[in-house]
Design an enzyme around this catalytic site. Structure first.
Site, PDB file in Angstrom:
ATOM      1  N   TYR A  40     147.515 -34.936  28.513  1.00 17.53           N
ATOM      2  CA  TYR A  40     147.126 -34.470  29.856  1.00 17.53           C
ATOM      3  C   TYR A  40     147.459 -32.996  30.044  1.00 17.53           C
ATOM      4  O   TYR A  40     146.971 -32.363  30.972  1.00 17.53           O
ATOM      5  CB  TYR A  40     147.823 -35.277  30.958  1.00 17.53           C
ATOM      6  N   HIS A  98     149.450 -43.866  22.918  1.00 19.01           N
ATOM      7  CA  HIS A  98     148.339 -43.663  23.844  1.00 19.01           C
ATOM      8  C   HIS A  98     147.076 -44.415  23.418  1.00 19.01           C
ATOM      9  O   HIS A  98     146.421 -45.056  24.240  1.00 19.01           O
ATOM     10  CB  HIS A  98     148.054 -42.165  23.997  1.00 19.01           C
TER      11      HIS A  98
END
Length: 268
Positions: A40, A98
Site C-alpha cells: 500500500y 498478502h
C-alpha cells in the site's frame, strides 16, 4: 473467540495526507484496529497518524501484510522489520502473507515457517494468511499448525460469499476477515439491500457490513469522511433478521473484484 478485532479500518488505496487524516479521524471516532500492507506504500503515514493521535500503542491492533517479492528467506523478516520502523512500533499485532502467488513459485510451507520465526522473535503477536484457497490453507496448516494461523483475509461481499472456503475456515477455527465488503461500492445501489436498509433506518453500507459481522467475519472498510467512518462503525448495532440474512444470501453472484492473474490462486 476471535483473535482479529471484529471492526477495523482499511487503508488500501489511501496515501499521503489522505491516509494520515483517515487514520487520525478513525481513531478519534473510536476505531482501534488498523489494517495496512507493505504494497500500500502507506505504512510510514499510518505510523505517523498513530503517533500524532496520542493513543497508546497497546490500545491498538495493527495489521500489515508481507508483499510477494519478500516471500523468501532473505527478505521476509528484514522486510517486516522495515515495516515496523515505518509504523513506529516494536511489533505489529498481526502479520499476513498478502498473496499466495502460485505463479511465482512461492513455497507456502517454507514461507509459513519464516512467518512463525518472526512471531517467535517477537516481531508480530499473531500471524496469518490472505487470499489463500482451501488447498493453500491446508498447506499452511500442515507447515506450522492451525493454532498459529489467526485469520485468512479474503474478499467477501453480498455479491461474493465464498461459502465453501468460509465453511472450511470456520471448521478449522481460523478467523475470517472480509475485505472489499462493499464490492467497491457496487452493493450500495442494490435494491434488496436498499429495502432492508430502509426497514432498519440504516444505510446500504451499514447493512452490508452488518451482514458480514452477523456472518461471523471481521471487517475492515475504509473511508476518508468522518461521517462515513462513524456510520460504518454503527453497523455493529444493527441486528438483521433471519429473513434479511436469507435475502442477502440470495444476492451471491460470484462477483469478484480483486483477482490479479499473477498473484491469485485457483479460487474454490
Amino acid at each position: 473467540m476471535m483473535i482479529v478485532p471484529k471492526f477495523g479500518l482499511g487503508t488500501f488505496r489511501l496515501n499521503d495526507q489522505i491516509v494520515i487524516d483517515s487514520v487520525k479521524t478513525a481513531l478519534d471516532v473510536g476505531y482501534r484496529a488498523i489494517d495496512t500492507a507493505q504494497i500500500y506504500d502507506n505504512e510510514a503515514q499510518v505510523g505517523q497518524a498513530i503517533q500524532e493521535s496520542g493513543i497508546a500503542r497497546d490500545q491498538l491492533f495493527l495489521t500489515t501484510k508481507i508483499w510477494v517479492d519478500h516471500l523468501n528467506s532473505e527478505q521476509l523478516i528484514p522486510s517486516l522489520k522495515q515495516s515496523l520502523q515505518k509504523l513506529r512500533t516494536d511489533a505489529v499485532n498481526l502479520t499476513l502473507i498478502h498473496w499466495p502467488a502460485p505463479q511465482k513459485g512461492i513455497d507456502i510451507a517454507a514461507v509459513m515457517q519464516l512467518l512463525l520465526q518472526a512471531k517467535q522473535q517477537g516481531l508480530t503477536e499473531h500471524i496469518g494468511i490472505s487470499n489463500f484457497n482451501i488447498a493453500q490453507t491446508k498447506t499452511a496448516i500442515e507447515s506450522i499448525g492451525q493454532s498459529h494461523i489467526a485469520t485468512n483475509q479474503i474478499e467477501l461481499s453480498p455479491y461474493l460469499q465464498n461459502r465453501t472456503l468460509v465453511d472450511f475456515l470456520k471448521a478449522q477455527q481460523i478467523d475470517v476477515t472480509s475485505y472489499m465488503t462493499l464490492a467497491y461500492g457496487k452493493v450500495l445501489h442494490d435494491p434488496v439491500l436498499q429495502d432492508i436498509a430502509s426497514e432498519h433506518q440504516a444505510s446500504t453500507a451499514q447493512i452490508a457490513l452488518a451482514w458480514a459481522l452477523q456472518s461471523g467475519y471481521a471487517v475492515i472498510p475504509s473511508s476518508t469522511k468522518r461521517e462515513h467512518l462513524i456510520s460504518n462503525l454503527k453497523a455493529q448495532e444493527i441486528q438483521l433478521s433471519q429473513q434479511d440474512m436469507q435475502l442477502i444470501a440470495a444476492l451471491e453472484r460470484n462477483g469478484r473484484e480483486v483477482d490479479p492473474a499473477e498473484l491469485a490462486p485457483e479460487w474454490d
